[in-house]
Scaffold this active site. Structure first.
Site, PDB file in Angstrom:
ATOM      1  N   PHE A  60      -7.772 -10.714  10.946  1.00  0.00           N
ATOM      2  CA  PHE A  60      -6.940 -11.284   9.881  1.00  0.00           C
ATOM      3  C   PHE A  60      -5.706 -10.419   9.673  1.00  0.00           C
ATOM      4  O   PHE A  60      -5.713  -9.218   9.886  1.00  0.00           O
ATOM      5  CB  PHE A  60      -7.726 -11.466   8.580  1.00  0.00           C
ATOM      6  CG  PHE A  60      -8.319 -10.206   7.985  1.00  0.00           C
ATOM      7  CD1 PHE A  60      -7.529  -9.248   7.360  1.00  0.00           C
ATOM      8  CD2 PHE A  60      -9.700  -9.989   8.018  1.00  0.00           C
ATOM      9  CE1 PHE A  60      -8.079  -8.108   6.790  1.00  0.00           C
ATOM     10  CE2 PHE A  60     -10.265  -8.846   7.456  1.00  0.00           C
ATOM     11  CZ  PHE A  60      -9.449  -7.900   6.845  1.00  0.00           C
ATOM     12  N   CYS A 113      -1.949  -9.711   2.052  1.00  0.00           N
ATOM     13  CA  CYS A 113      -2.890  -9.492   0.943  1.00  0.00           C
ATOM     14  C   CYS A 113      -4.229  -8.874   1.316  1.00  0.00           C
ATOM     15  O   CYS A 113      -4.672  -7.931   0.656  1.00  0.00           O
ATOM     16  CB  CYS A 113      -3.157 -10.810   0.240  1.00  0.00           C
ATOM     17  SG  CYS A 113      -1.772 -11.295  -0.776  1.00  0.00           S
ATOM     18  N   GLU A 167      -1.971 -15.329  -8.224  1.00  0.00           N
ATOM     19  CA  GLU A 167      -1.674 -16.486  -7.388  1.00  0.00           C
ATOM     20  C   GLU A 167      -2.686 -16.565  -6.257  1.00  0.00           C
ATOM     21  O   GLU A 167      -2.892 -15.592  -5.555  1.00  0.00           O
ATOM     22  CB  GLU A 167      -0.252 -16.335  -6.841  1.00  0.00           C
ATOM     23  CG  GLU A 167       0.233 -17.558  -6.126  1.00  0.00           C
ATOM     24  CD  GLU A 167      -0.059 -18.807  -6.927  1.00  0.00           C
ATOM     25  OE1 GLU A 167       0.536 -18.987  -7.983  1.00  0.00           O
ATOM     26  OE2 GLU A 167      -0.907 -19.616  -6.484  1.00  0.00           O
ATOM     27  N   THR A 197       0.849  -1.186   0.000  1.00  0.00           N
ATOM     28  CA  THR A 197       0.000   0.000   0.000  1.00  0.00           C
ATOM     29  C   THR A 197       0.889   1.242   0.000  1.00  0.00           C
ATOM     30  O   THR A 197       1.901   1.292   0.704  1.00  0.00           O
ATOM     31  CB  THR A 197      -0.893  -0.013   1.263  1.00  0.00           C
ATOM     32  OG1 THR A 197      -1.603  -1.258   1.285  1.00  0.00           O
ATOM     33  CG2 THR A 197      -1.890   1.126   1.244  1.00  0.00           C
ATOM     34  N   LYS A 239      -8.873 -11.615  -8.778  1.00  0.00           N
ATOM     35  CA  LYS A 239      -7.965 -11.806  -7.649  1.00  0.00           C
ATOM     36  C   LYS A 239      -8.357 -10.886  -6.475  1.00  0.00           C
ATOM     37  O   LYS A 239      -8.459 -11.323  -5.327  1.00  0.00           O
ATOM     38  CB  LYS A 239      -6.535 -11.511  -8.105  1.00  0.00           C
ATOM     39  CG  LYS A 239      -5.517 -11.392  -6.999  1.00  0.00           C
ATOM     40  CD  LYS A 239      -5.210 -12.715  -6.325  1.00  0.00           C
ATOM     41  CE  LYS A 239      -4.401 -12.492  -5.073  1.00  0.00           C
ATOM     42  NZ  LYS A 239      -3.760 -13.658  -4.556  1.00  0.00           N
TER      43      LYS A 239
HETATM   44  C1  UDX Z   1       3.488 -11.245  -3.331  1.00  0.00           C
HETATM   45  C2  UDX Z   1       2.882 -10.526  -4.500  1.00  0.00           C
HETATM   46  O1  UDX Z   1       3.792 -10.339  -5.482  1.00  0.00           O
HETATM   47  C3  UDX Z   1       2.082  -9.371  -4.035  1.00  0.00           C
HETATM   48  O2  UDX Z   1       1.543  -8.613  -5.030  1.00  0.00           O
HETATM   49  C4  UDX Z   1       1.002 -10.045  -3.299  1.00  0.00           C
HETATM   50  O3  UDX Z   1      -0.087  -9.258  -3.102  1.00  0.00           O
HETATM   51  C5  UDX Z   1       1.622 -10.531  -2.025  1.00  0.00           C
HETATM   52  O4  UDX Z   1       2.495 -11.501  -2.367  1.00  0.00           O
HETATM   53  P1  UDX Z   1       5.432 -11.588  -1.889  1.00  0.00           P
HETATM   54  O5  UDX Z   1       6.079 -12.638  -2.703  1.00  0.00           O
HETATM   55  O6  UDX Z   1       4.677 -12.032  -0.688  1.00  0.00           O
HETATM   56  O7  UDX Z   1       4.518 -10.695  -2.786  1.00  0.00           O
HETATM   57  O8  UDX Z   1       6.397 -10.409  -1.518  1.00  0.00           O
HETATM   58  P2  UDX Z   1       7.830 -10.454  -0.946  1.00  0.00           P
HETATM   59  O9  UDX Z   1       8.016 -11.660  -0.114  1.00  0.00           O
HETATM   60  O10 UDX Z   1       8.057  -9.103  -0.401  1.00  0.00           O
HETATM   61  O11 UDX Z   1       8.738 -10.665  -2.231  1.00  0.00           O
HETATM   62  C6  UDX Z   1       8.962  -9.753  -3.229  1.00  0.00           C
HETATM   63  C7  UDX Z   1      10.438  -9.817  -3.626  1.00  0.00           C
HETATM   64  O12 UDX Z   1      10.646  -8.998  -4.763  1.00  0.00           O
HETATM   65  C8  UDX Z   1      11.394  -9.323  -2.543  1.00  0.00           C
HETATM   66  O13 UDX Z   1      12.302 -10.347  -2.217  1.00  0.00           O
HETATM   67  C9  UDX Z   1      12.093  -8.131  -3.203  1.00  0.00           C
HETATM   68  O14 UDX Z   1      13.456  -8.026  -2.847  1.00  0.00           O
HETATM   69  C10 UDX Z   1      11.933  -8.440  -4.667  1.00  0.00           C
HETATM   70  N1  UDX Z   1      12.030  -7.273  -5.544  1.00  0.00           N
HETATM   71  C11 UDX Z   1      11.264  -6.193  -5.336  1.00  0.00           C
HETATM   72  C12 UDX Z   1      12.919  -7.294  -6.627  1.00  0.00           C
HETATM   73  O15 UDX Z   1      13.634  -8.262  -6.820  1.00  0.00           O
HETATM   74  N2  UDX Z   1      12.957  -6.229  -7.472  1.00  0.00           N
HETATM   75  C13 UDX Z   1      12.209  -5.121  -7.279  1.00  0.00           C
HETATM   76  O16 UDX Z   1      12.278  -4.173  -8.065  1.00  0.00           O
HETATM   77  C14 UDX Z   1      11.335  -5.107  -6.169  1.00  0.00           C
HETATM   78  C1  UDX Z   2      -4.796 -15.131   1.317  1.00  0.00           C
HETATM   79  C2  UDX Z   2      -5.723 -15.905   0.371  1.00  0.00           C
HETATM   80  O1  UDX Z   2      -6.325 -16.986   1.094  1.00  0.00           O
HETATM   81  C3  UDX Z   2      -4.963 -16.426  -0.821  1.00  0.00           C
HETATM   82  O2  UDX Z   2      -5.835 -17.060  -1.735  1.00  0.00           O
HETATM   83  C4  UDX Z   2      -4.270 -15.261  -1.489  1.00  0.00           C
HETATM   84  O3  UDX Z   2      -3.488 -15.721  -2.570  1.00  0.00           O
HETATM   85  C5  UDX Z   2      -3.403 -14.506  -0.518  1.00  0.00           C
HETATM   86  O4  UDX Z   2      -4.175 -14.086   0.607  1.00  0.00           O
HETATM   87  P1  UDX Z   2      -2.994 -15.775   3.145  1.00  0.00           P
HETATM   88  O5  UDX Z   2      -3.059 -14.340   3.523  1.00  0.00           O
HETATM   89  O6  UDX Z   2      -1.665 -16.398   2.897  1.00  0.00           O
HETATM   90  O7  UDX Z   2      -3.838 -16.033   1.817  1.00  0.00           O
HETATM   91  O8  UDX Z   2      -3.698 -16.657   4.280  1.00  0.00           O
HETATM   92  P2  UDX Z   2      -5.213 -16.957   4.675  1.00  0.00           P
HETATM   93  O9  UDX Z   2      -5.294 -18.383   5.034  1.00  0.00           O
HETATM   94  O10 UDX Z   2      -6.161 -16.453   3.687  1.00  0.00           O
HETATM   95  O11 UDX Z   2      -5.387 -16.144   6.051  1.00  0.00           O
HETATM   96  C6  UDX Z   2      -5.423 -14.730   6.092  1.00  0.00           C
HETATM   97  C7  UDX Z   2      -5.710 -14.264   7.485  1.00  0.00           C
HETATM   98  O12 UDX Z   2      -7.069 -14.538   7.850  1.00  0.00           O
HETATM   99  C8  UDX Z   2      -4.875 -14.938   8.576  1.00  0.00           C
HETATM  100  O13 UDX Z   2      -4.471 -13.995   9.535  1.00  0.00           O
HETATM  101  C9  UDX Z   2      -5.796 -15.954   9.170  1.00  0.00           C
HETATM  102  O14 UDX Z   2      -5.471 -16.280  10.488  1.00  0.00           O
HETATM  103  C10 UDX Z   2      -7.122 -15.230   9.084  1.00  0.00           C
HETATM  104  N1  UDX Z   2      -8.283 -16.135   9.067  1.00  0.00           N
HETATM  105  C11 UDX Z   2      -8.476 -16.995   8.048  1.00  0.00           C
HETATM  106  C12 UDX Z   2      -9.207 -16.086  10.117  1.00  0.00           C
HETATM  107  O15 UDX Z   2      -9.054 -15.299  11.046  1.00  0.00           O
HETATM  108  N2  UDX Z   2     -10.289 -16.915  10.083  1.00  0.00           N
HETATM  109  C13 UDX Z   2     -10.504 -17.796   9.069  1.00  0.00           C
HETATM  110  O16 UDX Z   2     -11.507 -18.506   9.110  1.00  0.00           O
HETATM  111  C14 UDX Z   2      -9.564 -17.838   8.012  1.00  0.00           C
END
Ligand code: UDX
Ligand code: UDX
Length: 464
Positions: free
Chosen positions: A274, A278, A162, A95, A222
């Protein structure tokens, strides 16, 4: 068109596991995951595969099988881009913390940098796949950058969001409910690019689980999926507060409601709120998009999901203070769990951070135990909030190696993450070593109420 070389920019929670599974399932495709973060890449390449930077059940075995065969981790971004036929963009899209849309819109800085780099480096046609969650119509921006700054090569842009959840990433990748591929469905080249990606997933996902749509539908699906899931959690959390004042039990309510096949049982578990990278980000993004089109009612509707979630975190913390005779100043509070859910070392937006911050503002002393989160990460999370200096955080927050140690001489325990090991703790022994009366606040409704009360605890659980 057959894909031989894949590059993924971003070796994070999404890029790392996704590419590992693609490499495992497609031994004839070379997959190179690149990242600017040298430390992270070094960890992915660590001789001991248990030291990879992301904890996910089953992931180290997948990496062990494919790494060095057709799965590579590197910081040489240019080289990997140049060689690839298909490039996944999997960088973070947090954000925005500044300027227009601050606190709501997604910051696309990294995405744009990736696009410019791809355009500069590419000397052959590429399929560029958006893996990061993006606002609707980002693909158009990517296309403009690529076409206006490129070397005259052809780019096809696909959206392939994803849906994996952390903690179950490998399983979700191996057995997805669906794979969604958005592309330029109206042109021959667009359809070819989509088919190339369908064929990659086709190595292990059956055709009826692979959906192809136009790009905008894919991008919006998504955001919609995450908004719906988060909305269910906020809905049951709203009921949890009502349960607490009426004497209903939220687990019983969610069971009764979830058995309605039209509603379904998943994502109805009340919690302290939560977290994760994401839900909040994507809903804020949705709210911002709706507002920017003047759809204020739509924006308000979804914003309420976040308002409810913030309320849930705050009221859990406020209840601890209230129950401990309206003051936690100088009192020791043990926090069990820091990750935003079990089976991950990810802490982004974890409820624990906000609850700890609230309690620290009330001058509590906090001791944290989490089986997978590092001390460095916990301090970084608190420092990032900027509520107090790093030195103050280190003075008031201690991190220990066992749950038992965390609870020693504590006034209260707050259970923040539903790690399985917390179910098996010797709660009677923990009770003995705490100050009395010993309070236990279960933010996950994980523990057996009767057992805890019989052990001597003053027990409070969300939704009961
Ligand atoms: C992902 C998705 O890409 C994001 O949009 C989604 O909503 C959340 O999950 P995630 O893989 O969880 O992100 O993020 P993070 O673990 O922060 O990994 C992103 C990586 O990209 C970092 O390791 C960062 O160093 C790398 N990065 C970022 C680059 O290599 N180049 C860049 O210009 C920016
Ligand atoms: C989420 C989406 O599920 C996934 O499809 C997307 O790609 C990324 O965002 P993630 O954030 O990794 O995945 O985990 P998720 O299992 O969705 O849990 C999100 C949060 O909600 C956690 O803090 C979890 O504890 C909470 N949660 C989930 C609850 O409090 N109650 C529930 O019943 C389910």
């Amino acid at each position: 068109m057959k894909i031989k070389n894949i590059c993924c920019i971003g070796a994070g929670y999404v890029g790392g596991p996704t590419m590992s599974v693609i490499a495992q399932k497609c031994p004839e495709i070379n997959v190179t995951v690149v990242d600017l973060n040298e430390k992270r890449i070094a960890a992915w390449n660590d001789e001991n595969v248990e030291n990879i930077p992301i904890y996910e059940p089953g992931l180290s075995a997948v990496v062990a099988e494919a790494r060095g065969r057709n799965l590579f981790f590197s910081t040489d971004v240019d080289e990997a881009i140049d060689r690839a036929d298909m490039i996944f963009i999997s960088v973070n899209t947090p954000t925005k913390t500044y300027g227009i849309g601050k606190g709501m819109a997604a910051d696309l800085k990294w995405i744009e940098l990736c696009a410019r780099q791809i355009a500069r480096v590419a000397t052959s046609d590429k399929i560029v796949v958006e893996k990061s969650t993006l606002p609707v119509r980002t693909a158009q921006a990517l296309k403009n950058i690529l076409e206006n700054t490129g070397n005259g090569v052809n780019f096809q842009i696909l959206s392939n969001p994803e849906f994996l959840a952390e903690g179950t990433a490998v399983d979700d990748l191996l057995n997805p409910d669906r794979v969604l591929i958005g592309g330029d469905i109206d042109t021959e080249k667009g359809r070819e690019a989509m088919q190339a990606l369908v064929d990659v997933y086709g190595h292990w996902v059956s055709n009826d689980h692979i959906l192809t749509t136009n790009v905008w539908s894919s991008e919006l699906s998504k955001l919609t999926a995450n908004a719906f899931l988060a909305q269910r959690v906020s809905s049951i959390n709203a009921m949890s507060e009502l349960c607490e004042v009426t004497g209903a039990d939220v687990n019983e309510v969610s069971k009764a409601v979830g058995m309605d096949s039209r509603i379904g049982a998943k994502f109805l578990k009340a919690s302290v709120g939560f977290g994760g990278s994401c839900f909040q980000k994507d809903i804020l993004n949705l709210v911002y998009i709706a507002k920017s089109f003047g759809l204020n009612e739509v924006a308000d509707y979804w914003e309420q999901v976040i308002i409810m979630n913030d309320h849930q975190k705050r009221r859990f913390a406020a209840n601890i203070v209230k129950t401990l005779y309206n003051t936690v100043s100088g009192k020791k509070i043990a926090m069990l769990g820091w990750a935003f859910k079990k089976d991950t070392n990810d802490t982004r937006e974890a409820a624990s951070i906000y609850v700890a911050d609230y309690l620290l503002s009330e001058q509590a002393e906090i001791v944290v135990y989490d089986p997978k989160v590092t001390e460095e990460q916990i301090y970084a999370d608190l420092d990032y909030l900027g509520s107090r200096t790093g030195e103050e955080n280190r003075k008031s927050v201690k991190i220990v190696n066992t749950a038992k140690e965390a609870c020693l001489d504590a006034h209260a325990v707050a259970l923040m993450t539903e790690w399985d090991e917390f179910l098996d703790l010797d709660w009677e022994a923990i009770y003995e070593k705490m100050l009395k009366p010993a309070f236990l606040f279960d933010g996950r409704k994980l523990l057996n109420k009767k057992k805890m009360i019989d052990s001597g605890f003053k027990f409070y659980a969300i939704g009961n």
